[in-house]
Design an enzyme around this catalytic site. Structure first.
Site, short mmCIF file in Angstrom:
data_model
loop_
_atom_site.label_atom_id
_atom_site.label_comp_id
_atom_site.label_asym_id
_atom_site.label_seq_id
_atom_site.Cartn_x
_atom_site.Cartn_y
_atom_site.Cartn_z
N GLU A 35 6.97 40.84 24.83
CA GLU A 35 6.64 41.97 25.71
C GLU A 35 7.23 43.28 25.19
OE1 GLU A 35 6.79 44.78 29.11
OE2 GLU A 35 8.45 44.01 27.91
N ASP B 248 12.17 38.18 25.99
CA ASP B 248 12.65 38.99 24.87
C ASP B 248 13.31 40.26 25.38
OD1 ASP B 248 10.04 39.82 25.67
OD2 ASP B 248 9.90 41.06 23.86
#
Length: 848
Positions: free
Chosen positions: A550, A487
């Site tokens: 994250e 991400d």
């Protein structure tokens, strides 16, 4: 590298409902085969180099370097793998008009407006000797015949020079030209300017060349009159080309007079064989392909002659302006023009592709030795590299060959997917990014599956490469887990100079959201393990756990890891690369991270938003209360006033003191910092107020009914995160109670992550230190960081394993910021470091 026999199976599988709320049977952007993936030719360069302030007049390419010449006197050398500048060859006093290499790539020849040709050793990058001649004007073209060991030079004064290198010692001289011509060709030429007219206007400047030349310890050889073929043409000799036909070895010369002349050449002679009569349009460039001679002409035509019969076959109306550069590839021809375009022609003289990315005149073209890259230079001061592999000259379908860089190809595809976590509108695209990564694992030889977290959250991607079986039988095999995330942070297109979700290569750097944080390092690590597996050198089991939350605080990561612990299996060493060097020069190893507590303080009124002119002074204002609360959390000298906030900070050791001293000693960019400043950022706790939001219209007359502050606390070894949270909440409530306000207080802990501290002296860190030193030639700096990565300590605790953090990017990578980038050299080195480290770690026997 495994080749999947059924490409359709890679397009995506039906998604179980527990994985994701949206059902999709196939990804709109399937990876298909990494080895041979047909795609439409994009007609965009694969890399761009900014040359400086000068137009790129000449190019030559070896297996290792690209050499560039300009109206400036220096030759610049760029690494063909990293696209970084390697060296600058100095010596010419005028513009470098032509560059050519010997067939064995051991010698580079450069001709200049200073009346000299320089011969350079490609291995040592030193000038071997200088060939000089007076009163011939600019030296537009130079070619070298390896068989005859002879150099041929095309001149401004219409002559052609011949110089036999095997007899050069007979022509050594200590006299130097008293003047040289500084070529101003193509300097700031607008694309509409007739380039041939610019060529004919040259400024001459007097210069004491003797003083400059005497500073060099280089032999100089003079071209005598017997080697000069005067009046070879009636115009400037712009282009020379070597060839061979029924008449033997031939030299072809193209001139501003519109003619092409064919010369028979032997060891000691050059005789005119044929004149290929042209028109008034000057011949500016030449190329040979399959016994056909192509002549780029003033005005935009390409004239084609048969070299066997010397017949004129046809003329192509190729461009809207002068054809200044030609390059012949396998079964195709490339032409570059003053109209700013490059065109690719097949054997039947049809246009296959038009490349238009330069903003000025195309001045030079060359091909890499393996013919996989076309390289172009222009007066926009840019060098561009074009991938030119085609399945068929009659088809505009490009193909990625087996020799292409799989790492860059996969990364480019991955960057296209906007895997932004924490925003519902990107939820489906995040899932596509996870499926893409799963397909990468499968096609590179790993087992892979998606691990669900919860509805509305991005899945983990698990991949596993198994070590070779014969090694398993003889040794206790190491189990390595590589952690990362797919991400990214969102990006505002208007604030980038490139599209943030389209990888762009420029000046040796890759730009795009995620190239350094964290897609680039993850692709490098995956490719490193895949290469070890293909080479049958993978002696450890290497698993990957790559999350998609994250950047959103690793929501659900801890519970999911615990739930799927059996799938992940035994872990001895954890590797990650999710941070950066201290500067752009010195490699680093990270051995410590601070923990983090993210919190929200909300103060609200039971009233609605009010008008200050009507109610100001009569009500308790939430924003005023918020300011008073925040002001009492930190003192004027930035000391955090929360009780017990600095308790239990681990004392510094003498070993750690030495690490800080080496950082300051070897890191020039940190010379203005002190050890105390570094320690304040890395090993001491801190409190930060990030922002204050208010309700209601953004109007200066409004009393907002609610104020909300976002704050964070960074904690360090050996602090207890729960103790800090408890103390923070109690202290805020105590301050608020003292205000005697009618407003309400709410404190929310949004996320928390523990600190992490590794041991730089253990065998795994030492192994990493050795491979980094092997790659970069210098021992890495051991550093700590002020930021947090929630997963590291959690993984260490769950698997009773040791984590090693290998920063791959530079300090200027702009992670989370506009124009995020990573240096291609670092990415390539990072792949080799992972590869060598895994091999080294696999030799460490597990203790029973």
């Amino acid at each position: 590298m495994s080749q999947t026999s059924n490409p359709e199976s890679l397009e995506g599988l039906a998604v179980p409902s527990e994985y994701f709320p949206i059902q999709r049977s196939a990804s709109p952007t399937p990876l298909l085969s990494l080895n041979r993936f047909p795609q439409k030719q994009e007609n965009k360069p694969s890399h761009t180099i900014t040359h400086g302030e000068n137009s790129v007049l000449s190019l030559a390419c070896s297996d290792r370097y690209i050499f560039t010449g300009s109206q400036g006197p220096h030759i610049q050398i760029w690494n063909l793998i990293t696209f970084q500048q390697e060296a600058v060859l100095k010596g010419h006093l005028g513009g470098v008009l032509c560059l050519t290499l010997s067939n064995d790539q051991k010698m580079l020849f450069s001709s200049s407006g200073d009346c000299t040709v320089r011969v350079w050793d490609v291995d040592t990058l030193k000038c071997l000797y200088v060939i000089q001649v007076c009163d011939v004007g600019d030296l537009f073209s130079v070619v070298y015949c390896d068989e005859l060991d002879t150099v041929y030079i095309g001149c401004q004064n219409t002559s052609i020079l011949r110089f036999d290198l095997s007899t050069k010692e007979n022509h050594q001289t200590h006299n130097f030209p008293y003047s040289c011509n500084y070529s101003k060709f193509f300097d700031n030429i607008p694309p509409t300017t007739n380039a041939c007219e610019i060529i004919s206007s040259v400024e001459e400047e007097e210069i004491d060349a003797k003083i400059c030349a005497e500073q060099e310890n280089v032999c100089r050889y003079e071209v005598h009159d017997c080697m000069i073929y005067m009046n070879s043409h009636d115009g400037y000799v712009y282009s020379l080309l070597l060839g061979e036909n029924k008449d033997g070895r031939i030299l072809l010369s193209g001139s501003g007079d519109g003619d092409v002349k064919v010369w028979s050449i032997t060891k000691n002679s050059m005789e005119l064989l044929k004149v290929l009569k042209g028109t008034d349009a000057g011949i500016l460039t030449l190329a040979i392909q399959d016994e056909l001679l192509f002549c780029g002409a003033q005005g935009g035509d390409i004239k084609i002659y048969d070299l066997e019969t010397y017949h004129h076959i046809r003329s192509l109306m190729a461009h809207d302006d002068d054809v200044l550069a030609l390059a012949a590839g396998d079964n195709c021809l490339f032409s570059g023009s003053a109209d700013g375009t490059i065109k690719r022609w097949n054997k039947t003289f049809e246009i296959l592709n038009t490349y238009k990315d330069h903003t000025g005149i195309i001045l030079s073209l060359t091909l890499s030795p393996n013919k996989s890259l076309l390289i172009s230079g222009a007066n926009d001061q840019l060098i561009k590299f074009w991938d030119i592999n085609l399945t068929d000259d009659n088809c505009q379908e490009a193909i990625i060959p087996e020799t292409s860089d799989i790492m860059l190809y996969a990364l480019k595809k991955w960057i296209l997917l906007r895997t932004v976590s924490g925003k519902p509108k990107y939820l489906e695209e995040c899932f596509r990014g996870a499926k893409f990564l799963k397909n990468v694992f499968i096609q590179l030889g790993a087992e892979s599956e998606l691990i669900p977290i919860a509805t509305g959250q991005n899945p983990l991607v698990f991949g596993k490469f198994n070590g070779i079986s014969d090694f398993k039988q003889q040794h206790k095999q190491l189990n390595i887990l590589v952690y990362g995330h797919y991400d990214v942070i969102d990006a505002d297109k208007t604030k980038w100079f490139t599209n943030p979700f389209e990888m762009t290569a420029k000046d040796g750097y890759l730009y795009g959201r995620g190239v350094t944080d964290n897609k680039g390092p993850m692709i490098a690590a995956i490719c490193a393990v895949s290469e070890l597996q293909q080479e049958k050198k993978l002696k450890a089991n290497v698993s990957f756990l790559i999350e998609g939350e994250e950047e959103n605080g690793s929501i659900g990561f801890d519970k999911t890891v615990e739930k799927f612990k059996n799938l992940i299996g035994e872990v001895d060493v954890i590797l990650l690369s999710n941070s950066y060097w201290l500067d752009d020069v010195t490699p680093c190893l990270t051995y410590g991270l601070r923990g983090v507590i993210l919190a929200t303080i909300e103060i609200s009124s039971e009233e609605s938003d009010l008008h200050s002119g009507m109610q100001g002074g009569a009500v308790s204002q939430p924003l005023n209360d918020m300011i008073q609360v925040l002001a009492k959390l930190v003192s004027e000298d930035n000391y955090v006033l929360i009780p017990g906030f600095y308790n239990n900070v681990r004392p510094i050791t003498s070993y750690e003191e030495q690490l800080y001293e080496r950082i300051l000693e070897l890191n020039p960019s940190k010379s203005s910092e002190t050890k105390e400043k570094l320690m304040s950022k890395w090993r001491y706790p801190s409190f930060t107020i990030h922002k204050i939001d208010v309700s209601g219209p953004k109007n200066v007359t409004i009393i907002p009914r609610k104020a909300e502050a976002s704050v964070s606390m960074r904690i360090v070894p050996d602090q207890d995160i729960d103790d800090i949270v408890k103390s923070f909440k109690e202290f805020v409530k105590e301050i608020f109670s003292e205000l005697r306000t009618k407003n309400n207080l709410r404190i929310e802990i949004n996320n928390k992550a523990d600190w992490w501290l590794g041991d730089p002296k253990n065998q795994y860190f030492k192994a990493a230190e050795q491979v980094i030193k092997q790659e970069w030639g210098v021992k890495p700096l051991y550093i700590r960081e002020g930021g947090s990565i929630p997963a590291i300590k959690l993984l260490e605790r769950n698997f009773n394993a040791v984590a090693i953090h290998l920063p791959m990017g530079q300090s200027t990578d702009q992670a989370h910021l506009n124009n995020e980038r990573i240096r291609l050299k670092n990415l390539q080195a990072g792949k080799r470091i992972f590869k060598n480290l895994i091999s080294k770690l696999s030799e460490i026997k597990k203790e029973k």
